[in-house]
Design a protein around this motif. Structure first.
Motif, PDB file in Angstrom:
ATOM      1  N   MET A 111       0.396  -1.198   0.645  1.00  0.00           N
ATOM      2  CA  MET A 111       0.005  -0.294   0.297  1.00  0.00           C
ATOM      3  C   MET A 111       1.170   1.486   0.447  1.00  0.00           C
ATOM      4  SD  MET A 111      -3.231  -0.995   2.643  1.00  0.00           S
ATOM      5  CE  MET A 111      -3.111   1.099   2.871  1.00  0.00           C
ATOM      6  N   SER A 112       2.021   1.517   0.932  1.00  0.00           N
ATOM      7  CA  SER A 112       2.673   2.636   0.934  1.00  0.00           C
ATOM      8  C   SER A 112       3.457   2.550  -0.619  1.00  0.00           C
ATOM      9  CB  SER A 112       3.446   1.987   1.347  1.00  0.00           C
ATOM     10  OG  SER A 112       3.211   1.668   3.039  1.00  0.00           O
ATOM     11  N   PHE A 113       4.275   1.549  -0.460  1.00  0.00           N
ATOM     12  CA  PHE A 113       4.826   2.183  -1.658  1.00  0.00           C
ATOM     13  C   PHE A 113       3.879   2.475  -3.677  1.00  0.00           C
ATOM     14  CE2 PHE A 113       6.207   0.058  -6.723  1.00  0.00           C
ATOM     15  CZ  PHE A 113       7.308   1.461  -6.504  1.00  0.00           C
ATOM     16  N   ILE A 114       2.561   1.906  -3.722  1.00  0.00           N
ATOM     17  CA  ILE A 114       1.518   2.030  -4.698  1.00  0.00           C
ATOM     18  C   ILE A 114       0.868   3.180  -4.714  1.00  0.00           C
ATOM     19  CG2 ILE A 114      -0.331   1.223  -5.781  1.00  0.00           C
ATOM     20  CD1 ILE A 114       2.060  -0.500  -6.520  1.00  0.00           C
ATOM     21  N   LEU A 115       0.709   3.748  -3.349  1.00  0.00           N
ATOM     22  CA  LEU A 115      -0.011   5.123  -3.426  1.00  0.00           C
ATOM     23  C   LEU A 115       1.099   6.194  -3.149  1.00  0.00           C
ATOM     24  CD1 LEU A 115      -1.732   5.187   0.280  1.00  0.00           C
ATOM     25  CD2 LEU A 115      -2.857   5.368  -2.452  1.00  0.00           C
ATOM     26  N   ALA A 116       2.813   6.050  -3.078  1.00  0.00           N
ATOM     27  CA  ALA A 116       3.592   6.774  -3.034  1.00  0.00           C
ATOM     28  C   ALA A 116       3.582   6.597  -4.691  1.00  0.00           C
ATOM     29  CB  ALA A 116       5.117   6.275  -2.598  1.00  0.00           C
ATOM     30  N   MET A 195      -2.869   2.628   9.482  1.00  0.00           N
ATOM     31  CA  MET A 195      -1.882   4.294  10.123  1.00  0.00           C
ATOM     32  C   MET A 195      -0.283   3.651   9.497  1.00  0.00           C
ATOM     33  SD  MET A 195      -2.449   3.815  14.091  1.00  0.00           S
ATOM     34  CE  MET A 195      -0.993   4.328  14.816  1.00  0.00           C
ATOM     35  N   SER A 196      -0.175   2.751   8.365  1.00  0.00           N
ATOM     36  CA  SER A 196       1.116   2.283   7.856  1.00  0.00           C
ATOM     37  C   SER A 196       1.430   3.089   7.041  1.00  0.00           C
ATOM     38  CB  SER A 196       0.171   1.428   7.734  1.00  0.00           C
ATOM     39  OG  SER A 196      -0.777   1.876   6.164  1.00  0.00           O
ATOM     40  N   MET A 197       1.215   4.064   6.796  1.00  0.00           N
ATOM     41  CA  MET A 197       1.820   5.334   5.835  1.00  0.00           C
ATOM     42  C   MET A 197       2.928   6.135   6.448  1.00  0.00           C
ATOM     43  SD  MET A 197       0.428   5.047   2.864  1.00  0.00           S
ATOM     44  CE  MET A 197      -0.089   2.913   3.414  1.00  0.00           C
ATOM     45  N   GLY A 198       3.593   5.337   7.332  1.00  0.00           N
ATOM     46  CA  GLY A 198       4.491   6.378   7.900  1.00  0.00           C
ATOM     47  C   GLY A 198       6.256   6.820   7.293  1.00  0.00           C
ATOM     48  N   THR A 199       7.066   6.372   8.039  1.00  0.00           N
ATOM     49  CA  THR A 199       8.409   6.293   7.394  1.00  0.00           C
ATOM     50  C   THR A 199       8.806   6.120   5.888  1.00  0.00           C
ATOM     51  OG1 THR A 199       9.320   6.602   9.968  1.00  0.00           O
ATOM     52  CG2 THR A 199      11.014   6.306   7.804  1.00  0.00           C
ATOM     53  N   GLY A 200       8.484   4.473   5.916  1.00  0.00           N
ATOM     54  CA  GLY A 200       8.462   3.663   4.783  1.00  0.00           C
ATOM     55  C   GLY A 200       7.841   4.542   3.794  1.00  0.00           C
ATOM     56  N   PHE A 201       6.476   5.018   3.844  1.00  0.00           N
ATOM     57  CA  PHE A 201       5.879   5.845   2.723  1.00  0.00           C
ATOM     58  C   PHE A 201       6.691   6.863   1.919  1.00  0.00           C
ATOM     59  CE2 PHE A 201       2.341   8.969   2.194  1.00  0.00           C
ATOM     60  CZ  PHE A 201       2.249   9.241   0.921  1.00  0.00           C
ATOM     61  N   LEU A 202       7.011   7.889   2.798  1.00  0.00           N
ATOM     62  CA  LEU A 202       8.293   8.862   2.820  1.00  0.00           C
ATOM     63  C   LEU A 202       9.356   7.955   2.237  1.00  0.00           C
ATOM     64  CD1 LEU A 202       8.179  11.415   6.271  1.00  0.00           C
ATOM     65  CD2 LEU A 202       6.643  10.985   3.933  1.00  0.00           C
ATOM     66  N   ALA A 203      10.285   7.415   2.545  1.00  0.00           N
ATOM     67  CA  ALA A 203      11.434   6.541   2.092  1.00  0.00           C
ATOM     68  C   ALA A 203      11.255   6.730   0.496  1.00  0.00           C
ATOM     69  CB  ALA A 203      11.448   5.471   2.622  1.00  0.00           C
ATOM     70  N   PHE A 204       9.860   5.906   0.017  1.00  0.00           N
ATOM     71  CA  PHE A 204       9.385   5.697  -0.749  1.00  0.00           C
ATOM     72  C   PHE A 204       9.475   6.642  -2.286  1.00  0.00           C
ATOM     73  CE2 PHE A 204       7.656   1.323   0.495  1.00  0.00           C
ATOM     74  CZ  PHE A 204       8.562   0.955   0.397  1.00  0.00           C
ATOM     75  N   LEU A 205       8.464   7.878  -1.450  1.00  0.00           N
ATOM     76  CA  LEU A 205       8.010   8.995  -1.735  1.00  0.00           C
ATOM     77  C   LEU A 205       9.732   9.516  -2.290  1.00  0.00           C
ATOM     78  CD1 LEU A 205       5.021  10.656  -0.712  1.00  0.00           C
ATOM     79  CD2 LEU A 205       5.926  10.050  -2.636  1.00  0.00           C
ATOM     80  N   PRO A 241      17.632   0.160  -2.965  1.00  0.00           N
ATOM     81  CA  PRO A 241      17.396   1.212  -1.731  1.00  0.00           C
ATOM     82  C   PRO A 241      16.722   1.151  -0.674  1.00  0.00           C
ATOM     83  CG  PRO A 241      19.300   1.294  -2.809  1.00  0.00           C
ATOM     84  CD  PRO A 241      18.207   0.413  -3.746  1.00  0.00           C
ATOM     85  N   MET A 242      15.367   2.149  -0.802  1.00  0.00           N
ATOM     86  CA  MET A 242      14.932   2.781  -0.293  1.00  0.00           C
ATOM     87  C   MET A 242      13.795   0.574  -0.277  1.00  0.00           C
ATOM     88  SD  MET A 242      15.982   5.056  -1.631  1.00  0.00           S
ATOM     89  CE  MET A 242      16.014   4.651  -3.866  1.00  0.00           C
ATOM     90  N   LEU A 243      13.319   0.114  -1.067  1.00  0.00           N
ATOM     91  CA  LEU A 243      12.380  -0.593  -0.973  1.00  0.00           C
ATOM     92  C   LEU A 243      13.600  -1.503   0.342  1.00  0.00           C
ATOM     93  CD1 LEU A 243      12.120  -2.207  -4.322  1.00  0.00           C
ATOM     94  CD2 LEU A 243      10.196  -1.111  -3.278  1.00  0.00           C
ATOM     95  N   LEU A 244      14.509  -1.477   0.230  1.00  0.00           N
ATOM     96  CA  LEU A 244      14.827  -1.818   1.698  1.00  0.00           C
ATOM     97  C   LEU A 244      14.895  -1.691   3.121  1.00  0.00           C
ATOM     98  CD1 LEU A 244      16.631  -5.532   2.847  1.00  0.00           C
ATOM     99  CD2 LEU A 244      19.021  -3.020   2.235  1.00  0.00           C
ATOM    100  N   PHE A 245      14.617   0.108   2.708  1.00  0.00           N
ATOM    101  CA  PHE A 245      14.807   0.414   3.963  1.00  0.00           C
ATOM    102  C   PHE A 245      13.002   0.223   4.388  1.00  0.00           C
ATOM    103  CE2 PHE A 245      13.145   4.090   5.416  1.00  0.00           C
ATOM    104  CZ  PHE A 245      13.829   4.213   6.498  1.00  0.00           C
ATOM    105  N   VAL A 248      12.897  -3.545   5.518  1.00  0.00           N
ATOM    106  CA  VAL A 248      13.092  -3.595   7.640  1.00  0.00           C
ATOM    107  C   VAL A 248      12.220  -2.300   8.361  1.00  0.00           C
ATOM    108  CG1 VAL A 248      15.507  -2.663   8.713  1.00  0.00           C
ATOM    109  CG2 VAL A 248      15.468  -3.872   6.532  1.00  0.00           C
ATOM    110  N   ILE A 249      12.065  -1.093   8.024  1.00  0.00           N
ATOM    111  CA  ILE A 249      10.477  -0.656   8.702  1.00  0.00           C
ATOM    112  C   ILE A 249       9.690  -1.527   9.195  1.00  0.00           C
ATOM    113  CG2 ILE A 249      10.142   1.594   8.863  1.00  0.00           C
ATOM    114  CD1 ILE A 249      12.366   2.264   9.880  1.00  0.00           C
ATOM    115  N   THR A 250       9.026  -1.281   7.624  1.00  0.00           N
ATOM    116  CA  THR A 250       7.898  -2.191   8.388  1.00  0.00           C
ATOM    117  C   THR A 250       7.952  -3.387   8.983  1.00  0.00           C
ATOM    118  OG1 THR A 250       6.895  -1.645   6.225  1.00  0.00           O
ATOM    119  CG2 THR A 250       6.084  -4.155   7.132  1.00  0.00           C
ATOM    120  N   VAL A 251       8.749  -4.593   8.907  1.00  0.00           N
ATOM    121  CA  VAL A 251       9.042  -5.356   9.833  1.00  0.00           C
ATOM    122  C   VAL A 251       8.910  -5.187  11.235  1.00  0.00           C
ATOM    123  CG1 VAL A 251      10.712  -7.320  10.819  1.00  0.00           C
ATOM    124  CG2 VAL A 251       9.770  -7.337   8.409  1.00  0.00           C
ATOM    125  N   VAL A 252       9.911  -4.343  11.060  1.00  0.00           N
ATOM    126  CA  VAL A 252      10.034  -4.133  12.928  1.00  0.00           C
ATOM    127  C   VAL A 252       8.678  -3.116  13.644  1.00  0.00           C
ATOM    128  CG1 VAL A 252      11.184  -1.702  14.109  1.00  0.00           C
ATOM    129  CG2 VAL A 252      12.949  -3.056  12.314  1.00  0.00           C
TER     130      VAL A 252
END
Length: 320
Positions: A111-116, A195-205, A241-245, A248-252
């Motif tokens: 969801m984060s990636f597709i929306l970004a 609430m999942s659109m957090g740091t990973g969402f910004l990293a994808f953007l 690299p952003m996909l990896l980051f 990791v954030i999603t798992v944590v």
């Protein structure tokens, strides 16, 4: 005679070349690049004090009985034996956390990636508005849960969902969403996805914005005609690299969930239906003050995170 003299010389030359080709030792590299290590030293010092030392301290305390008032008393692996053989609530917490992670991890990640990606396709002047709309739930989580979601899932007829279901004739009486063992975990998953659109969402953007435009132009020349082809052949490989980051954030975040469960369903929840590993840790650490047992829970959670992150690195990490 000449062969006897030549052989040692040849062997000595080979050893010299091998020694010259061998990689220098760690201490040699540190001396050679001492300026770089000097600039990195503040990070290394803080990392060692606030990450490495606490991890080893937790491992040590997990093998002791420590109630804060008395000195730690060594008991070996007793805490771990009790965790996996005698603590049914902990096993329930592991099952709930893994179930939560299975649903919220992949779905929230995609969801984060597709929306970004969709936001990156719209004109630049409108991107900030859409980014703010999707990122706001992640920074107003506590207020949103208290004001919005508790009102939606309230167990009386004044709860918005109960009100509309009764009005439509689906229900004849209010349903207690946050106390029923069948609905507690689905509600927690739903709120977490919101609430999942957090740091990973910004990293994808950020990653999407930094993909070189000339790659897309070269792709058009090579036969790329559709957006999905651009996404698969150009965008995804360029932002590994952003996909990896983001992974990791999603798992944590998935394994560290506790606040949502505590605020929505209480701590503990009904029959521990929404009990997570971190809720169990908080219970023993800050309610019962059994820091040794809580440290054992923390070590298990840490090993789960390391294992899952290692798995993600094997998939998304660069081989070289």
């Amino acid at each position: 005679m000449s062969e006897a003299i030549t052989r040692p010389a040849v062997e000595k030359t080979k050893k010299t070349k091998a020694a010259a080709g061998a990689s220098p030792s760690l201490w040699t590299r540190i001396i050679r690049h001492r300026t770089s290590f000097l600039f990195l030293s503040p990070f290394f010092i803080l990392f060692f004090i606030f990450t490495v030392v606490p991890v080893f301290t937790a491992v040590f305390l997990s093998m002791t009985y420590y109630n804060i008032l008395e000195p730690p008393r060594w008991i070996g692996l007793t805490n771990y034996r009790n965790l996996f053989l005698d603590d049914d609530i902990f096993l329930k917490a592991i099952a709930n956390t893994l179930m939560f992670a299975v649903f919220t991890g992949p779905i929230g990640y995609f969801m984060s990636f597709i929306l970004a990606w969709l936001i990156s396709q719209i004109p630049q002047k409108y991107r900030f508005l859409y980014t703010l709309c999707f990122y706001t739930p992640a920074i107003t989580s506590s207020i949103a849960m208290s004001v919005v979601w508790l009102y939606l899932f309230s167990g009386d007829r004044y709860g918005l969902i109960n009100y509309w279901l009764i009005k439509l004739g689906v229900l004849t009486e209010p349903f207690i969403w946050l106390q029923d063992v069948q609905t507690i975990l689905p509600v927690i998953i739903l709120v977490s996805l919101w609430m999942s659109m957090g740091t990973g969402f910004l990293a994808f953007l950020a990653g999407l914005a930094n993909v070189p435009r000339d790659l897309y132009e070269a792709g058009v020349i090579d036969g790329v005609r559709y957006r999905w082809q651009e996404l698969w052949y150009i965008t995804l490989p360029s932002m590994k690299p952003m996909l990896l980051f983001g992974a990791v954030i999603t798992v944590v975040n998935a394994l560290q969930v506790s606040e949502i469960s505590a605020q929505l369903a209480g701590s503990p929840s009904t029959l521990y239906a929404g009990h997570m590993i971190l809720n169990h840790l908080d219970d023993y650490a800050f309610v019962r003050f059994d820091m040794g047992y809580a440290s054992a829970i923390a070590v298990v959670l840490f090993l789960m995170m390391v294992g899952l992150n290692r798995f993600i690195f094997n998939i998304l990490g660069e081989r070289d």
